[in-house]
Design an enzyme around this catalytic site. Structure first.
Site, mmCIF file in Angstrom:
data_model
loop_
_atom_site.group_PDB
_atom_site.id
_atom_site.type_symbol
_atom_site.label_atom_id
_atom_site.label_comp_id
_atom_site.label_asym_id
_atom_site.label_seq_id
_atom_site.Cartn_x
_atom_site.Cartn_y
_atom_site.Cartn_z
ATOM 1 N N ALA A 1 0.899 -1.133 0.101
ATOM 2 C CA ALA A 1 0.126 0.143 0.147
ATOM 3 C C ALA A 1 1.065 1.240 0.153
ATOM 4 O O ALA A 1 0.693 2.337 -0.668
ATOM 5 C CB ALA A 1 -0.891 -0.035 1.152
ATOM 6 N N TYR A 2 1.815 1.183 0.818
ATOM 7 C CA TYR A 2 2.902 2.451 0.798
ATOM 8 C C TYR A 2 3.664 2.623 -0.296
ATOM 9 O O TYR A 2 3.730 3.707 -0.827
ATOM 10 C CB TYR A 2 3.812 2.343 2.219
ATOM 11 C CG TYR A 2 4.692 3.364 2.624
ATOM 12 C CD1 TYR A 2 3.956 4.595 3.184
ATOM 13 C CD2 TYR A 2 5.799 3.443 2.164
ATOM 14 C CE1 TYR A 2 4.675 5.652 3.383
ATOM 15 C CE2 TYR A 2 6.571 4.765 2.676
ATOM 16 C CZ TYR A 2 5.964 5.711 3.190
ATOM 17 O OH TYR A 2 6.911 6.739 3.264
ATOM 18 N N SER A 3 4.135 1.426 -0.954
ATOM 19 C CA SER A 3 4.974 1.585 -1.947
ATOM 20 C C SER A 3 3.955 1.973 -3.105
ATOM 21 O O SER A 3 4.517 2.941 -4.217
ATOM 22 C CB SER A 3 5.438 0.199 -2.288
ATOM 23 O OG SER A 3 6.235 -0.340 -1.523
ATOM 24 N N LYS B 1 3.308 5.807 -2.596
ATOM 25 C CA LYS B 1 4.316 6.776 -2.998
ATOM 26 C C LYS B 1 4.783 6.817 -4.612
ATOM 27 O O LYS B 1 5.124 7.832 -5.027
ATOM 28 C CB LYS B 1 5.433 6.437 -2.274
ATOM 29 C CG LYS B 1 5.204 6.572 -0.619
ATOM 30 C CD LYS B 1 4.972 8.204 -0.347
ATOM 31 C CE LYS B 1 4.678 8.341 0.999
ATOM 32 N NZ LYS B 1 4.438 9.913 1.145
#
Length: 251
Positions: free
Chosen positions: A157-159, A162
């Site tokens: 999710a974070y990757s 970003k």
């Protein structure tokens, strides 16, 4: 420590109650600017003036959930009513979510991460950019991550969020290239922030091992690059990504 020319400049810093955002707000204030800090943590906002050491004439703390476009619009209105204009936007607010492989990742957590980090960044740009166009001046710095370039395992999710911020930066920068408005992104490696340190210790050990510098990013190092990108002096470069990964990503 270098100072930058932020005299008569008004900046919005999202997620500015702590970490990189707080350090950027601190540097802008020390360089003569006025800052509106947006955060969803009311306890941090309550201590903001004391921690930054400035009065209400140069500082505005607002509880804004950037995932909510109506709240963002209200926040922009409050900044304009307080300071009369907006010159600088630092899109820093994000959440990291849990650490798990994609097929085990909680869908609701994936949605939460994207809503804050990507949709929220879009919302703030959507609300602020028309005011920058009207005055033919602005500097936008989007805080992405080296995870957006390389993709961290067990952080889908974070990757993904970003990586989306990097693409948004490139699109918006090109759209605004005909104005005196620069839009750039930075890609920090892990820094010792509350958000980063909340992750699984084994995950932190893994991502730290990938940094040739062999250490975490210092908040002051991040603020130095972000603040320069937010100055008038950065008059040509736009739609670009600046590395803060300690050598991990070299493109």
């Amino acid at each position: 420590m270098n100072t930058y020319d932020f005299n008569d400049r008004v900046a919005i810093v999202t997620g500015g109650g702590q970490g990189i955002g707080f350090t950027v707000a601190q540097r802008i204030l020390a360089s003569g600017g006025k800052v509106a800090v947006w955060d969803i943590d009311t306890a941090l906002l309550d201590k903001l003036a004391e921690n930054l050491g400035v009065g209400p004439d140069r500082l505005l703390g607002l509880n804004v959930n950037i995932a909510d476009l109506s709240a963002v619009r209200e926040g922009v209105t409050a900044v304009l009513e307080k300071f009369g204009k907006i010159d600088v936007l630092i899109n820093n607010a994000a959440i990291v979510g849990p650490n798990a492989p994609t097929w085990k990742y909680p869908p609701e957590a994936f949605n939460d991460v994207v809503q804050i980090g990507l949709i929220g960044t879009f919302n703030v740009c959507h609300a602020v950019v028309p005011h920058l166009i009207a005055q033919n001046y602005g500097r936008i710095v989007n805080v992405s991550s080296v995870a957006g370039k390389e993709g961290n395992p067990n952080a889908p999710a974070y990757s993904s969020t970003k990586a989306g911020v990097l693409a948004l930066t490139k699109s918006l920068g090109k759209e605004l290239a005909g104005y005196d408005i620069a839009v750039n992104a930075v890609t920090p490696a892990v820094a010792k922030t509350t958000m980063a340190m909340s992750q699984d210790p084994d995950f932190l050990k893994m991502i730290l091992s990938k940094i040739p510098r062999g250490r975490m990013l210092e908040l002051s190092e991040a603020a130095s690059m972000i603040c320069w990108l937010a100055t008038k002096e950065n008059s040509f470069t736009t739609a670009s990504t600046f590395d803060l990964s300690g050598g991990r990503a070299t493109y």
